[in-house]
Design a protein around this motif. Structure first.
Motif, short mmCIF file in Angstrom:
data_model
loop_
_atom_site.label_atom_id
_atom_site.label_comp_id
_atom_site.label_asym_id
_atom_site.label_seq_id
_atom_site.Cartn_x
_atom_site.Cartn_y
_atom_site.Cartn_z
N VAL A 198 19.59 22.51 55.89
CA VAL A 198 20.30 23.82 56.05
C VAL A 198 21.25 23.66 56.83
N ILE A 199 22.01 23.86 55.63
CA ILE A 199 23.57 23.46 56.10
C ILE A 199 24.21 24.84 56.49
N ASN A 200 25.47 24.62 57.83
CA ASN A 200 26.16 25.89 57.78
C ASN A 200 27.48 25.61 56.83
N ASN A 201 27.91 26.60 56.26
CA ASN A 201 28.77 27.03 55.18
C ASN A 201 29.99 26.32 55.76
N GLN A 202 30.45 26.60 57.00
CA GLN A 202 31.77 26.13 57.43
C GLN A 202 32.40 25.25 58.29
N SER A 203 31.32 24.40 58.67
CA SER A 203 31.66 23.50 59.74
C SER A 203 30.64 22.46 59.03
N ARG A 204 29.80 22.92 58.21
CA ARG A 204 29.11 21.83 56.97
C ARG A 204 27.81 21.61 58.25
N GLU A 205 27.81 21.42 59.07
CA GLU A 205 26.89 21.03 60.47
C GLU A 205 25.39 21.23 59.79
N ALA A 206 24.62 20.47 60.01
CA ALA A 206 23.18 20.61 59.21
C ALA A 206 22.21 21.04 60.10
N LEU A 207 22.06 21.89 59.95
CA LEU A 207 20.63 22.70 61.39
C LEU A 207 19.49 22.20 61.07
N TYR A 208 19.15 21.52 59.75
CA TYR A 208 17.48 21.03 59.91
C TYR A 208 17.67 20.29 59.12
N GLN A 209 17.17 19.27 59.00
CA GLN A 209 17.23 18.21 57.63
C GLN A 209 16.20 17.39 57.68
N ASN A 210 15.59 17.02 55.79
CA ASN A 210 14.50 16.28 56.31
C ASN A 210 14.70 15.18 54.74
N GLY A 211 14.32 14.39 54.63
CA GLY A 211 14.36 13.29 53.38
C GLY A 211 13.81 12.18 52.93
N LEU A 212 13.26 11.71 51.89
CA LEU A 212 12.71 10.31 51.39
C LEU A 212 13.47 9.00 52.07
N SER A 213 12.74 8.40 52.09
CA SER A 213 13.56 6.50 52.08
C SER A 213 13.41 6.06 51.40
N LYS A 214 13.66 5.18 50.59
CA LYS A 214 13.57 3.98 49.35
C LYS A 214 12.21 3.66 49.39
N GLU A 215 11.32 3.15 50.40
CA GLU A 215 9.93 3.10 50.16
C GLU A 215 9.41 4.21 49.25
N ASP A 216 9.69 5.39 49.36
CA ASP A 216 8.94 6.85 49.52
C ASP A 216 8.99 6.91 47.67
N LEU A 217 10.19 6.44 47.56
CA LEU A 217 10.55 6.62 45.90
C LEU A 217 9.85 5.66 44.91
N VAL A 218 9.66 3.76 45.51
CA VAL A 218 9.20 2.84 44.65
C VAL A 218 8.52 3.21 43.73
N PRO A 219 6.67 3.91 43.88
CA PRO A 219 6.43 4.62 43.39
C PRO A 219 6.65 5.32 42.03
N VAL A 220 7.66 5.93 42.33
CA VAL A 220 8.65 6.83 41.32
C VAL A 220 9.32 6.38 40.39
N HIS A 221 9.81 5.33 40.79
CA HIS A 221 11.05 4.60 39.93
C HIS A 221 9.43 3.50 39.15
N ASP A 222 8.78 3.68 39.47
CA ASP A 222 8.11 2.15 38.83
C ASP A 222 7.28 2.92 37.18
N PHE A 223 7.15 4.08 37.51
CA PHE A 223 6.30 5.42 36.50
C PHE A 223 7.46 5.64 35.80
N MET A 224 9.08 5.72 36.27
CA MET A 224 9.54 6.63 35.31
C MET A 224 10.21 5.14 34.05
N ALA A 225 10.60 4.07 35.18
CA ALA A 225 10.32 2.63 34.81
C ALA A 225 9.76 2.57 33.40
N ALA A 226 8.47 2.53 33.62
CA ALA A 226 7.41 2.39 32.78
C ALA A 226 7.83 3.04 31.21
#
Length: 275
Positions: free
Chosen positions: A76-104
């Motif tokens: 959730v980002i302020n349009n003018q200041s570009r400051e985040a009101l809320y942020q949630n994300g992934l680590s690279k480790e979270d993406l490992v099974p996704v990458h394995d699926f895609m690569a295969a």
């Protein structure tokens, strides 16, 4: 008479945008009018803010108290200041099974952080570059992605729409993926891999709290799986005529399609007393 809604949340593709990816004059006019009268107008998208800045400017959503819900509720980002009101994300480790699926399966993989897009294995070009503009794509490999403490917003798989049902079913049946990330389809050709618990409704809740409002004050428009949470939570959840059947089932009301100014039609009727 029901109290007037104080915030309007709008999905973009196949909802506010027509099939040419534009906001029509009718939709522009009424949203600018309602915004002028103090109603919060909030764009809700899977894309980063830079990719939709031209739409934000078109609607004049550039004041100090204007915000955007991006990455399907992950930021959730302020349009003018570009400051985040809320942020949630992934680590690279979270993406490992996704990458394995895609690569295969030799499927394209686009990893987004909150600044740019990393196109993994660029020999297999993704359709995502045709969808997202005004943001930098960088060719790289999964091994080269930063790992320690780096936060990623999501992963996108963009493939021909006719191939999506079979691939999506296989993804959802892969426990290694679904235990680490949340999977939603945002467009006929796009499948998104998000942080667990990500939802446009989650981002909107933080924004409502910021303004001292609650979901009863919210009207939300959408059409697809990634809109279902906010439509269900909203005091008035409005689905487009072109929306998915499952989304129509949980909406409070249905309006005309995105090609027929469905947003403007519904708003004109609902806010008739102040227009």
């Amino acid at each position: 008479m029901k109290p007037m809604k104080k915030m309007i949340a709008l999905d973009l593709d196949n909802t506010l945008l027509n099939n040419q990816k534009e906001i029509s004059p009718a939709n522009t006019k009424i949203l600018r009018c309602l915004h002028e009268q103090g109603i919060k107008v909030v764009l809700c998208t899977g894309r980063p803010i830079n990719a939709i800045w031209h739409l934000i400017e078109q609607l004049d959503l550039t004041r100090p108290d204007d915000f955007t819900i991006t990455f399907n509720g992950g930021l959730v980002i302020n349009n003018q200041s570009r400051e985040a009101l809320y942020q949630n994300g992934l680590s690279k480790e979270d993406l490992v099974p996704v990458h394995d699926f895609m690569a295969a399966r030799r499927l394209p993989m686009d990893v987004l952080d909150f600044e740019q897009i990393y196109e993994i294995d660029p020999d297999h070009r993704s359709l995502y570059q045709q969808t997202v503009k005004n943001i930098r794509f960088e060719d790289t490999t999964f091994e080269q992605l930063a790992a320690e403490d780096h936060v990623y917003a999501k992963n996108v798989m963009a493939i021909p729409a006719e191939e999506m049902p079979a691939v999506k079913s296989e993804v959802l049946a892969t426990d290694r993926i679904t235990k680490r990330v949340q999977v939603v389809q945002s467009q006929p050709h796009i499948l998104e891999f998000l942080p667990q618990g990500s939802d446009k409704a989650v981002g909107i809740k933080h924004l409502l709290n910021h303004f001292g409002l609650d979901f009863a004050d919210l009207m939300a428009f959408g059409d697809a799986d990634n809109d279902a949470g906010m439509l269900k939570a909203a005091g008035d959840g409005v689905v487009m005529a072109n929306g998915l059947p499952a989304v129509k089932a949980i909406a409070d009301h249905e309006t005309a399609s995105n090609e027929e100014d469905g947003v403007a039609r519904y708003l004109t009727k609902t806010f008739a007393t102040i227009l």
